[in-house]
Design an enzyme around this catalytic site. Sequence first.
Site, short mmCIF file in Angstrom:
data_model
loop_
_atom_site.label_atom_id
_atom_site.label_comp_id
_atom_site.label_asym_id
_atom_site.label_seq_id
_atom_site.Cartn_x
_atom_site.Cartn_y
_atom_site.Cartn_z
N LYS A 24 0.62 -1.57 -0.32
CA LYS A 24 0.22 -0.16 0.07
C LYS A 24 0.86 1.07 0.19
CE LYS A 24 -2.23 1.01 3.74
NZ LYS A 24 -2.27 2.43 4.52
N GLN A 170 4.13 10.98 6.11
CA GLN A 170 3.32 11.61 5.25
C GLN A 170 3.63 12.77 4.93
OE1 GLN A 170 -0.26 9.49 6.10
NE2 GLN A 170 0.94 7.83 5.86
N SER A 196 9.92 7.89 11.07
CA SER A 196 9.77 6.80 10.32
C SER A 196 10.64 7.63 8.55
CB SER A 196 8.47 7.42 9.49
OG SER A 196 7.88 7.04 11.43
N ASP A 312 4.23 1.02 11.64
CA ASP A 312 2.94 0.35 11.61
C ASP A 312 3.34 -1.02 12.32
OD1 ASP A 312 1.42 2.12 10.48
OD2 ASP A 312 2.57 1.47 8.39
N ARG A 343 -3.69 3.81 19.04
CA ARG A 343 -3.26 2.58 18.61
C ARG A 343 -3.33 2.06 20.50
NH1 ARG A 343 -1.75 1.85 12.41
NH2 ARG A 343 -3.29 1.53 11.64
#
Length: 432
Positions: A24, A170, A196, A312, A343
């Site tokens: 993805k 992102q 990240s 993730d 989360r």
Amino acid sequence: MKHNITLTKQGKSANGTIQLTGSKSECNRALLIEALSDGKVKVENISDAADTVTLAGILKPEINDQRSEISSDRSLTSNLQSQTSEVNIGPAGTAMRFLTAYYAIGNQGVVLTGSERMKQRPIGILVDALRTLGAEISYEEKDGYPPIRLSGNFTQKTDKISIKGNISSQYITALLLIAPKLPQGLEVHIEGDLTSRPYVEMTLAMLKQAGIQYNWNDNVIAIAHQPYQETTLLVEPDWSAASYWYSIAALSDEAELFLPGLTSYSLQGDSVITEIMASFGITSVFKDGGVHLKKETKPLLRTEFDMIKCPDLAQTVIVICAALGHEATFTGLETLKIKETDRVLALQTELAKMGVKLIEENEVYRLDCSGRFIPQQMFVGTYDDHRMAMAFAPLAIIIPELEIEDADVVEKSYPAFWTDLEKVGFFSKAKV
């Protein structure tokens, strides 16, 4: 309509071949590059994850619109007939970030909106950066959050942007993807440590594959205005999805699994799961065009896990440790609180059902397994989060009856997950 499933597993072995869908993360980047390339870049092995189907349906309207999550009243096509269109991306967070940048430099008015959870996920840092560049963007409801209105009027005001490195990668990726199209190019100055980092490296590597040159010196990434070159981007299978098979192997007494298409030189940061799971006795051998997983008896000694580069994977690794009663500490979980759900809170709530505590102490998270027990039955809430469902599903190996809430939530990234589980001896039954 949401429906639950009950998972059971006969025996504690897992053997078979599992063909995973395309990544993805890679695919979403590739689709943006393709859309910006003026037809020079093509994408192969497009993921069937719902987020990617949504994005493809917006950027490539000829791709089976009925499969997409886009609202039925969307009038966006490659040739806009109306001045302003509403694009509803549902729960697709990556699509929201990438499309915000994509439409910001375009020449068409668009209102970007999404699910109720999406309206709670911040977008302000990216919007501020794009406004600095020259985009006209306004908020339709709450400042800093979707839905947002992009006017379609863009005149570049500067070629330098500063952005904090400890926010979602992102945002940075969205800016880098549009950089080659900006008349003045772009310098992205990253403030502080970069969260990240592998995801930013993935973005730059894919841009390079499409002929885009860049310079990354210290905390500055510079991309000049330049054309794309004709190429095809082949999307590798999804390492994030592979992590759940590593989890299954770790919780099994015996496991031999083959995942075709995965390579040892992946662009995906989540390929680090091979190193993490080596501590759990899982060997990874790359041959026959994929990776072979095998469970070996090995003492679990590692007690510290830094997830800053692979957030993730956090739910998967934390759940494995809890299931094994292995007390460990975790860092790098800061971004987990602004994902599909909080989360961290979701993990704390669900792990408590087996007597395990996830204790937060100044951004260090410690598993306390002193009260751990294995229930005969357990209900797992998923909180509209695909990774909650898939991280907890392997527990059916040790819990006789495991009920998973909202089974369809896995469509976001891995639609075939439940079917693939059945290939290695899991049984799923719809819960009425």
